[in-house]
Design a protein around this motif. Sequence first.
Motif, PDB file in Angstrom:
ATOM      1  N   LYS A 451      34.153  22.401 -84.861  1.00  0.00           N
ATOM      2  CA  LYS A 451      35.025  22.653 -83.538  1.00  0.00           C
ATOM      3  C   LYS A 451      36.146  23.644 -83.627  1.00  0.00           C
ATOM      4  O   LYS A 451      36.588  24.460 -82.839  1.00  0.00           O
ATOM      5  N   LEU A 452      36.872  22.955 -84.726  1.00  0.00           N
ATOM      6  CA  LEU A 452      38.275  23.499 -84.573  1.00  0.00           C
ATOM      7  C   LEU A 452      38.495  24.951 -85.252  1.00  0.00           C
ATOM      8  O   LEU A 452      39.249  25.593 -84.801  1.00  0.00           O
ATOM      9  N   SER A 453      37.570  25.263 -86.102  1.00  0.00           N
ATOM     10  CA  SER A 453      37.439  26.770 -86.375  1.00  0.00           C
ATOM     11  C   SER A 453      37.410  27.535 -85.253  1.00  0.00           C
ATOM     12  O   SER A 453      37.542  28.990 -85.202  1.00  0.00           O
ATOM     13  N   SER A 454      36.425  26.957 -84.369  1.00  0.00           N
ATOM     14  CA  SER A 454      35.875  27.714 -83.076  1.00  0.00           C
ATOM     15  C   SER A 454      36.957  27.917 -82.234  1.00  0.00           C
ATOM     16  O   SER A 454      37.151  28.942 -81.679  1.00  0.00           O
ATOM     17  N   VAL A 455      37.618  26.844 -81.831  1.00  0.00           N
ATOM     18  CA  VAL A 455      38.692  26.719 -80.961  1.00  0.00           C
ATOM     19  C   VAL A 455      39.925  27.875 -81.381  1.00  0.00           C
ATOM     20  O   VAL A 455      40.462  28.383 -80.797  1.00  0.00           O
ATOM     21  N   PHE A 456      40.113  27.953 -82.896  1.00  0.00           N
ATOM     22  CA  PHE A 456      41.042  29.006 -83.387  1.00  0.00           C
ATOM     23  C   PHE A 456      40.526  30.408 -82.887  1.00  0.00           C
ATOM     24  O   PHE A 456      41.376  31.039 -82.524  1.00  0.00           O
ATOM     25  N   LEU A 457      39.172  30.755 -82.729  1.00  0.00           N
ATOM     26  CA  LEU A 457      38.812  32.176 -82.372  1.00  0.00           C
ATOM     27  C   LEU A 457      39.073  32.192 -80.838  1.00  0.00           C
ATOM     28  O   LEU A 457      38.895  33.483 -80.619  1.00  0.00           O
ATOM     29  N   SER A 458      39.222  31.171 -80.246  1.00  0.00           N
ATOM     30  CA  SER A 458      39.441  31.351 -78.741  1.00  0.00           C
ATOM     31  C   SER A 458      40.911  31.732 -78.211  1.00  0.00           C
ATOM     32  O   SER A 458      41.191  31.862 -77.258  1.00  0.00           O
ATOM     33  N   ASN A 459      41.640  31.817 -79.278  1.00  0.00           N
ATOM     34  CA  ASN A 459      43.271  32.128 -79.295  1.00  0.00           C
ATOM     35  C   ASN A 459      43.924  31.027 -78.153  1.00  0.00           C
ATOM     36  O   ASN A 459      44.804  31.592 -77.419  1.00  0.00           O
ATOM     37  N   THR A 460      43.400  29.836 -78.232  1.00  0.00           N
ATOM     38  CA  THR A 460      44.115  28.975 -77.270  1.00  0.00           C
ATOM     39  C   THR A 460      45.697  28.436 -77.812  1.00  0.00           C
ATOM     40  O   THR A 460      45.603  28.156 -78.788  1.00  0.00           O
ATOM     41  N   ASN A 461      46.146  28.531 -76.537  1.00  0.00           N
ATOM     42  CA  ASN A 461      47.664  27.850 -76.938  1.00  0.00           C
ATOM     43  C   ASN A 461      48.181  27.250 -75.689  1.00  0.00           C
ATOM     44  O   ASN A 461      47.994  27.602 -74.579  1.00  0.00           O
ATOM     45  N   HIS A 462      48.833  26.186 -75.820  1.00  0.00           N
ATOM     46  CA  HIS A 462      49.644  25.723 -74.636  1.00  0.00           C
ATOM     47  C   HIS A 462      50.935  25.171 -75.284  1.00  0.00           C
ATOM     48  O   HIS A 462      51.245  24.802 -76.554  1.00  0.00           O
ATOM     49  N   GLU A 463      52.011  25.218 -74.610  1.00  0.00           N
ATOM     50  CA  GLU A 463      53.369  24.663 -74.918  1.00  0.00           C
ATOM     51  C   GLU A 463      53.073  23.203 -75.146  1.00  0.00           C
ATOM     52  O   GLU A 463      52.626  22.603 -74.178  1.00  0.00           O
ATOM     53  N   GLY A 542      46.168  28.058 -72.240  1.00  0.00           N
ATOM     54  CA  GLY A 542      44.970  28.113 -72.546  1.00  0.00           C
ATOM     55  C   GLY A 542      44.536  29.253 -73.399  1.00  0.00           C
ATOM     56  O   GLY A 542      45.147  29.567 -73.900  1.00  0.00           O
ATOM     57  N   PRO A 543      42.979  29.594 -73.255  1.00  0.00           N
ATOM     58  CA  PRO A 543      42.499  30.650 -74.140  1.00  0.00           C
ATOM     59  C   PRO A 543      43.054  31.830 -73.697  1.00  0.00           C
ATOM     60  O   PRO A 543      43.608  32.293 -72.827  1.00  0.00           O
ATOM     61  N   ASN A 544      43.095  32.770 -74.833  1.00  0.00           N
ATOM     62  CA  ASN A 544      43.392  34.073 -74.583  1.00  0.00           C
ATOM     63  C   ASN A 544      42.054  35.056 -75.135  1.00  0.00           C
ATOM     64  O   ASN A 544      42.077  35.430 -76.151  1.00  0.00           O
ATOM     65  N   TYR A 545      41.093  35.181 -74.117  1.00  0.00           N
ATOM     66  CA  TYR A 545      39.779  36.134 -74.645  1.00  0.00           C
ATOM     67  C   TYR A 545      40.235  37.277 -74.571  1.00  0.00           C
ATOM     68  O   TYR A 545      40.469  38.013 -73.571  1.00  0.00           O
TER      69      TYR A 545
END
Length: 548
Positions: A451-463, A542-545
């Motif tokens: 999951k974590l390597s997958s989330v990395f590919l979603s470019n997800t970021n939150h303050e 959130g994500p940056n697809y």
Amino acid sequence: MRDSMEFDVVIVGAGPAGLSTACRLMQQAQEAEKELTVCVVEKGSEIGAHILSGAVFETRALDELFPNWQELGAPLNTAVTEDEVYLLKDAKKGTRIPNAFVPKTMHNQGNYIISLGNLCRWLAEQAESLGVEVFPGFAAAEILYNEDGSVKGIATGDMGVTAAGEQGANYTPGMELHAKYTIFSEGCRGHLGKELIARYKLDSQSDCQHYGLGIKELWDIPAEQHQPGLVVHGTGWPLDKDTSGGFFLYHTENNQVVVGQIVDLNYANPYLSPFDELQRLKHHPVLARHLQGGKRVSYGARAIAKGGYNSLPKMTFPGGLLVGCDAGTLNFSKIKGSHTAMKSGMLAAEAIFQALAKGDEGGNELVGYTDLFESSWLYDELFRSRNFGPAMHKLGQWLGGAFNYVDQNWFGGRIPVTLRDNHPDHEQLKPASSYQPIIYPKPDGKLSFDKLSSVFLSNTNHEEDQPCHLQLENADIPLQQNLVKFAEPAQRYCPAGVYEVIEEGEGERFQINAQNCLHCKTCDIKDPAQNITWVTPEGMGGPNYPNM
């Protein structure tokens, strides 16, 4: 003190429904030579950043909105060339279903494989060229009401609030956007749409809504494996007989393939992990032959509203409208919701413009929308598909599939019976004591991943220093109720590793990793206690697809 701005129409969400609403409004204004102020707010960092869909796209609504879309450069570059539908029996075997036995709604001749995010970016360009003000990075956090109870507009979220709820060094208050009419097009399980449905009892005459979780990956594959325009769908393994859903794999442009799975959120086994079901699914020969030697480049997830016609709420209320997946207009029998979302927005634009052209000052209920909707091809299409989901839920994949084949291919969706499914998805989980834990294979790093390597590919970021946007009504329920009865399923239904039960001393601690959140809304839907409420984080979070 918040500043305010005045518009004729404010639209929440820059997806296909919201942007189509904006474009159609301004087209009518130009045709009538009338001034109209229209604003679209979008919580993603840019238009398309939060857009995720398969997507095989039917052009019917786009043909109406922009008949010259090809000349205008709409990003529809890969026409469907071939359909394949499979029933997977086990980890090795699968049977291709002859096209003659596939429901007509799943035939894709004339459609295109697209990135819906890129289409929305293009639609935003068209909207701006027509005079629409488009504001990405601004999350609609609050609905504003007039004294008479009608919707006045929305307020964007404050920026710079710390996790403790205090004003930080970079605090900026949100902005109030007032409008004669406000359109809510947030996508499936929109948090403001959810509030409106409850406040105005918009679902009092409809069946309960049903949902699926769609998880998608984008792959670069070797050129010799690429078959532009190939569409592959299927169902069966690895899902058990009590879990409905299916997979998709599309060959798009630039030697890329999209692959994903939809798991209906009415599943019963609390040990099921939709993410891990997709990971092991990709090892099946039917899918693996397309992916082997390739590289996964993006990942994302989003809930979809799949109740269809039977679950549609009333879409009008004083001062506004629900459109697109905020209302649940997806046609699950086609596995498509983009063209239906666009049409619902275009109908909303026509209802609003008709009212404003007559001198309407806003705040009324746009009853004219209902007439437009019920006389449209959108209504007819959804009505014809009303039995598709309930048949699969009530009869299973074999009998349900046979019923849908007869209904769609023999009766054209007009079989003289309407099936109902009024059991909410979150009530379908059975106690963990009824099941054995599912031991999923360890990912191999080639076809399957964590999951974590997958989330990395979603470019997800939150303050990081902001209030948690995943709110628990009762902080004790995850451990004292959900863990005891259901082995706390949030650990598994979340496709981003947001929820964890941490061993701590002689007990456990429930941890929310809100920074990982993909904004898929699954937790808001599937939590058996309905204890989790998703609210909007700071804008741009959130994500940056890039191409989903």
